[in-house]
Motif scaffolding. Structure first.
Motif, PDB file in Angstrom:
ATOM      1  N   TRP A 149       0.868  -1.194   0.050  1.00  0.00           N
ATOM      2  CA  TRP A 149      -0.028   0.075  -0.112  1.00  0.00           C
ATOM      3  C   TRP A 149       0.882   1.269   0.073  1.00  0.00           C
ATOM      4  O   TRP A 149       0.471   2.322  -0.439  1.00  0.00           O
ATOM      5  CB  TRP A 149      -0.826   0.024   1.355  1.00  0.00           C
ATOM      6  CG  TRP A 149      -0.364  -0.130   2.435  1.00  0.00           C
ATOM      7  CD1 TRP A 149       0.055  -1.724   3.034  1.00  0.00           C
ATOM      8  CD2 TRP A 149       0.088   0.741   3.579  1.00  0.00           C
ATOM      9  NE1 TRP A 149       0.465  -1.532   4.178  1.00  0.00           N
ATOM     10  CE2 TRP A 149       0.405  -0.108   4.459  1.00  0.00           C
ATOM     11  CE3 TRP A 149       0.041   1.991   3.697  1.00  0.00           C
ATOM     12  CZ2 TRP A 149       1.045   0.588   5.707  1.00  0.00           C
ATOM     13  CZ3 TRP A 149       0.548   2.612   4.816  1.00  0.00           C
ATOM     14  CH2 TRP A 149       0.792   1.750   5.861  1.00  0.00           C
ATOM     15  N   ALA A 182      -2.322   5.065  -2.796  1.00  0.00           N
ATOM     16  CA  ALA A 182      -2.303   4.552  -1.453  1.00  0.00           C
ATOM     17  C   ALA A 182      -3.036   5.445  -0.455  1.00  0.00           C
ATOM     18  O   ALA A 182      -2.892   6.671  -0.470  1.00  0.00           O
ATOM     19  CB  ALA A 182      -1.053   4.489  -1.023  1.00  0.00           C
ATOM     20  N   GLY A 183      -4.004   4.918   0.225  1.00  0.00           N
ATOM     21  CA  GLY A 183      -4.841   5.680   1.226  1.00  0.00           C
ATOM     22  C   GLY A 183      -6.081   6.083   0.721  1.00  0.00           C
ATOM     23  O   GLY A 183      -6.951   6.520   1.689  1.00  0.00           O
ATOM     24  N   GLN A 201      -5.041   4.126   6.892  1.00  0.00           N
ATOM     25  CA  GLN A 201      -3.908   4.327   6.423  1.00  0.00           C
ATOM     26  C   GLN A 201      -3.140   5.265   7.259  1.00  0.00           C
ATOM     27  O   GLN A 201      -2.087   5.064   7.578  1.00  0.00           O
ATOM     28  CB  GLN A 201      -4.005   4.511   4.868  1.00  0.00           C
ATOM     29  CG  GLN A 201      -4.701   3.762   4.022  1.00  0.00           C
ATOM     30  CD  GLN A 201      -3.867   2.390   4.031  1.00  0.00           C
ATOM     31  OE1 GLN A 201      -3.446   1.924   4.779  1.00  0.00           O
ATOM     32  NE2 GLN A 201      -3.678   1.751   2.490  1.00  0.00           N
ATOM     33  N   THR A 202      -3.972   6.464   7.530  1.00  0.00           N
ATOM     34  CA  THR A 202      -3.173   7.426   8.515  1.00  0.00           C
ATOM     35  C   THR A 202      -2.777   6.752   9.807  1.00  0.00           C
ATOM     36  O   THR A 202      -1.734   6.959  10.414  1.00  0.00           O
ATOM     37  CB  THR A 202      -4.384   8.308   8.624  1.00  0.00           C
ATOM     38  OG1 THR A 202      -4.732   9.186   7.512  1.00  0.00           O
ATOM     39  CG2 THR A 202      -3.784   9.436   9.686  1.00  0.00           C
ATOM     40  N   ARG A 211      -2.181   3.815  10.376  1.00  0.00           N
ATOM     41  CA  ARG A 211      -0.946   3.009  10.266  1.00  0.00           C
ATOM     42  C   ARG A 211       0.330   3.621  10.122  1.00  0.00           C
ATOM     43  O   ARG A 211       1.410   3.120  10.902  1.00  0.00           O
ATOM     44  CB  ARG A 211      -1.127   2.018   8.835  1.00  0.00           C
ATOM     45  CG  ARG A 211      -2.119   0.721   9.003  1.00  0.00           C
ATOM     46  CD  ARG A 211      -2.359   0.273   7.577  1.00  0.00           C
ATOM     47  NE  ARG A 211      -3.065  -1.109   7.610  1.00  0.00           N
ATOM     48  CZ  ARG A 211      -3.575  -1.538   6.824  1.00  0.00           C
ATOM     49  NH1 ARG A 211      -3.264  -1.366   5.451  1.00  0.00           N
ATOM     50  NH2 ARG A 211      -4.326  -2.648   6.648  1.00  0.00           N
ATOM     51  N   SER A 270      -0.892  -6.312   5.253  1.00  0.00           N
ATOM     52  CA  SER A 270      -2.019  -6.117   5.843  1.00  0.00           C
ATOM     53  C   SER A 270      -2.364  -6.752   7.292  1.00  0.00           C
ATOM     54  O   SER A 270      -3.433  -6.016   7.711  1.00  0.00           O
ATOM     55  CB  SER A 270      -3.299  -6.539   5.040  1.00  0.00           C
ATOM     56  OG  SER A 270      -3.221  -7.992   4.898  1.00  0.00           O
TER      57      SER A 270
END
Length: 258
Positions: free
Chosen positions: A1, A7-8, A15-16, A18, A236
């Protein structure tokens, strides 16, 4: 990702989270890992200090890694027979091995005896692997072994003879490609191991890969398929080796404040 140009975009909140978790872990542990690198004893196989100048890019470091592997000690890391012995000595669980031999101690009769024992032990599937080849070369998955056993000694002998010919031609009779030159330092060999499953009918196992840096666990990812045959894409499902056990899985982010 991270490498995807979009991505995101599909789940920006996750995603933020992560990215925050990853950055928090790096900030908390970077100094310790650097300090460990200063005095960590390295085997010659892994020691590249004599080559490093300081301005290397990623491609140059990869070339150092490849050059370093062309060392006699690579056998202890790459040879699956020796690696199983090392794991056993260290008390590390590993897939069960039913047979193993190098070309200088290969015995077709001993192999046949091991295969017949699988009839008694009710083993129905196994995988034959080359110890000296890469990229799945010299591999053969055998399923339905108990059905062969039910056919009697003649049926087992015929199947064993087929496998012996496969091993002679496709395993012991092969050498590693030029791209895997370091594997040519190894004696040709073969192992027969259990066909690892994770409790259901997946086409591939669910595996955990632990990253260790300078003698200390850094992180762990899980990939493969679960017992429903649902695939887990790389990164993931990821955990960091910190007191908070931060990371992320299919429930979302796992960290204080998330």
């Amino acid at each position: 990702w991270f490498s995807n140009e979009h991505a995101g975009e599909t789940c920006p909140t996750l995603q933020t989270q992560r990215l925050k978790i990853a950055r928090r872990f790096v900030a908390a542990t970077h100094a310790d890992f650097v300090e460990r690198a200063k005095n960590f004893p390295l085997k010659p196989l892994f020691d590249k200090s004599a080559k490093v100048v300081g301005d290397e890019n990623y491609e140059k470091m990869v070339s150092y890694q490849i050059q370093g592997l062309i060392h006699p000690d690579v056998v202890q890391v790459e040879d699956k027979i020796y690696l199983k012995d090392t794991a056993k000595r260290l008390g590390i669980p590993a897939t069960k091995s039913y047979f193993g031999a190098h070309d200088d101690d290969w015995d077709a009769a001993a192999f046949g005896g091991a295969m017949k024992k699988l009839c008694v032990d009710k083993v129905d599937a196994f995988i034959i692997k080359a110890t000296h080849l890469a990229w799945s070369a010299g591999q053969k998955i055998v399923r339905g072994w108990q059905k062969v056993c039910e056919g009697g000694d003649d049926a087992v002998t015929r199947k064993v003879d087929e496998l012996v010919e496969f091993i002679k031609a496709e395993v012991l009779g092969q050498k590693a490609s030029e791209a895997d030159m370091h594997l040519r330092l190894m004696k040709p060999g073969v192992t027969v191991e259990e066909l690892f499953v994770t409790g259901g009918p997946p086409n591939e196992p669910l595996e955990a890969k632990v990253f260790v840096l300078w003698g200390k666990a850094h992180s762990m990812l899980l990939r493969g398929a679960d017992n429903r045959n649902c695939k887990t894409n790389i990164f993931s499902w990821y955990y960091y080796a910190d007191e908070d056990k931060s990371g992320w899985d299919f429930t979302g982010a796992l960290a204080p404040g998330q």
